[in-house]
Design a protein around this motif. Sequence first.
Motif, PDB file in Angstrom:
ATOM      1  N   LEU A  86      -1.460   8.290  -4.726  1.00  0.00           N
ATOM      2  CA  LEU A  86      -2.676   7.867  -4.023  1.00  0.00           C
ATOM      3  C   LEU A  86      -2.412   7.745  -2.520  1.00  0.00           C
ATOM      4  CD1 LEU A  86      -5.614   6.938  -4.256  1.00  0.00           C
ATOM      5  CD2 LEU A  86      -4.772   4.623  -4.672  1.00  0.00           C
ATOM      6  N   GLN A  87      -1.277   7.166  -2.163  1.00  0.00           N
ATOM      7  CA  GLN A  87      -0.907   7.026  -0.752  1.00  0.00           C
ATOM      8  C   GLN A  87      -0.776   8.390  -0.079  1.00  0.00           C
ATOM      9  OE1 GLN A  87       2.591   4.581   0.000  1.00  0.00           O
ATOM     10  NE2 GLN A  87       3.198   5.882   1.714  1.00  0.00           N
ATOM     11  N   LEU A  88      -0.140   9.319  -0.765  1.00  0.00           N
ATOM     12  CA  LEU A  88       0.078  10.668  -0.232  1.00  0.00           C
ATOM     13  C   LEU A  88      -1.249  11.375   0.017  1.00  0.00           C
ATOM     14  CD1 LEU A  88       2.656  12.417   0.326  1.00  0.00           C
ATOM     15  CD2 LEU A  88       2.235  13.490  -1.887  1.00  0.00           C
ATOM     16  N   THR A  89      -2.152  11.276  -0.923  1.00  0.00           N
ATOM     17  CA  THR A  89      -3.458  11.942  -0.813  1.00  0.00           C
ATOM     18  C   THR A  89      -4.284  11.359   0.332  1.00  0.00           C
ATOM     19  OG1 THR A  89      -3.458  12.314  -3.207  1.00  0.00           O
ATOM     20  CG2 THR A  89      -5.566  12.535  -2.049  1.00  0.00           C
ATOM     21  N   MET A  90      -4.382  10.044   0.380  1.00  0.00           N
ATOM     22  CA  MET A  90      -5.221   9.390   1.390  1.00  0.00           C
ATOM     23  C   MET A  90      -4.651   9.566   2.803  1.00  0.00           C
ATOM     24  SD  MET A  90      -7.856   8.280  -0.103  1.00  0.00           S
ATOM     25  CE  MET A  90      -8.500   7.399   1.324  1.00  0.00           C
ATOM     26  N   THR A  91      -3.337   9.457   2.945  1.00  0.00           N
ATOM     27  CA  THR A  91      -2.737   9.589   4.273  1.00  0.00           C
ATOM     28  C   THR A  91      -2.835  11.021   4.779  1.00  0.00           C
ATOM     29  OG1 THR A  91      -1.177   7.822   3.705  1.00  0.00           O
ATOM     30  CG2 THR A  91      -0.691   9.107   5.665  1.00  0.00           C
TER      31      THR A  91
END
Length: 481
Positions: A86-91
């Motif tokens: 989730l962090q990878l996608t949003m960032t």
Amino acid sequence: MSVKKNYIYTLFYQLLNIAFPLITVPYVSRVLGANGVGTYAFTDSLVQYFILFGMLGIATYGSRIIATVRDHKEKLSQTFLSLYALQLTMTALCIILYLLFTYYGSFTHKTIMYIQGIALLSSLVDCTWFFSGLEKFKQIVIRNTIVRFLSLFLLFLLVKTSNDLPIYTVIMTGTTFIGQMVLWFGMKNYIRLIPIKIMDILVHFKPIITYFVPQIAIQIYFVLNKTMIGIFSTESEVGIFDYADKILKVSLAFITSLGTIMLPKMAYIFSNGKIEEVRKYMFKSLDFSSFIAIPIMLGLMGISSEFIPWYLGEEFKKSITVLLIISPTIFFMAWSGVFGTQYMLAVGRMKPYTLSVYGGAIVNFILNLLFINRYGAIGASIGTLFAEFFVMIVQLIAIREQIEFKKIFFKVFHYGWAGTVMFLVVRIIGSFFGVKISTTILQIVAGALTYLSLILIIESIKREGLLLNELKRLIDGYKQT
């Protein structure tokens, strides 16, 4: 790992955080000047909004949730991988939006804006929250220490004139990125690559948003000050506020060290149903934070007039007033750090926490609108002061039943009395010896000795009083027999 060992590791890094600005700030303030410092602070404030939305509330929520599953290897791997996906996608999405924002925006310093984008890459690979949740603070401290020394070396080697602002920005953002990458080398010892499903990711989305909502407000009254000064005043005023704020944050190192390690500790204890132990730790944290915060607050107020002129240079003399105004926030932030970060976030009491930080953000925003245009950095400092006070009061009311406030207020009164005497000693020294390095050193040493001596005297009197009461009780009991 024990709280004491984690505190020592974190405190070591915080001491490094103190030493680093003590060495670099006087150099950078004179080489880049208030305008260069302000440009860096203003552009950094803009990129922080994109980092905020890229990370959502993962940094805080991730640390808490990892702490609750750390004893289960399979669950630990699944939780980390789903959160990081989730962090990878949003960032990644926020990086694209930031580049578009910079390209189409009418900014004077676009080159600096693009370089600041490296900070977004750092958040893309940030896994600090994972090690924090495991209470592996040793790894974090080693990483951060390496980054600090690397940036220090490059700063003095490459930044020589006010034209070197782009180089300075590359150093500050690039070394942070390297530091984030270093932690990944230790990840194989804890995480096993396993397949994750979409539902594994989505199950965290709602609680992450719950943690993200207050993060927006926190960002507003930590970063929006610099953004609004840059919009309504000048970049020089941004620099004046930013360096006064930096001195304040350095002084908070001892207190923030405790908050960093106590969040996962409290979450772990609470998840095991040990409510009384949570309250015990909270009281100890509040007592220790007060013991440290009061002399730091009054000490900063006492030394600022003699300290800032030689430390930052005459160009930053207005920072004296700014620092005097915002110094009381040290005490407010110490208490709200215990109420909010160490307790509310750890046990999941998000509603009162969110209410407090949003209320503080609104107070800060309104006061900034009223005062920045006329008073610049001083106007922003007024907004910060009232915002932090509001946050502390709301959180205090929310948890009033969880702690013995009569007992803690009694101790705070003693710390306050000792701190006041210390302040008077520091001011007398400053008035007598004037603006120079030796004056500041003498003020700090004399102030610390005065405060600690008075606290020891108070504690000694209290012990003697308890002993006399106990003897009187024994004698009365003997007479009755």
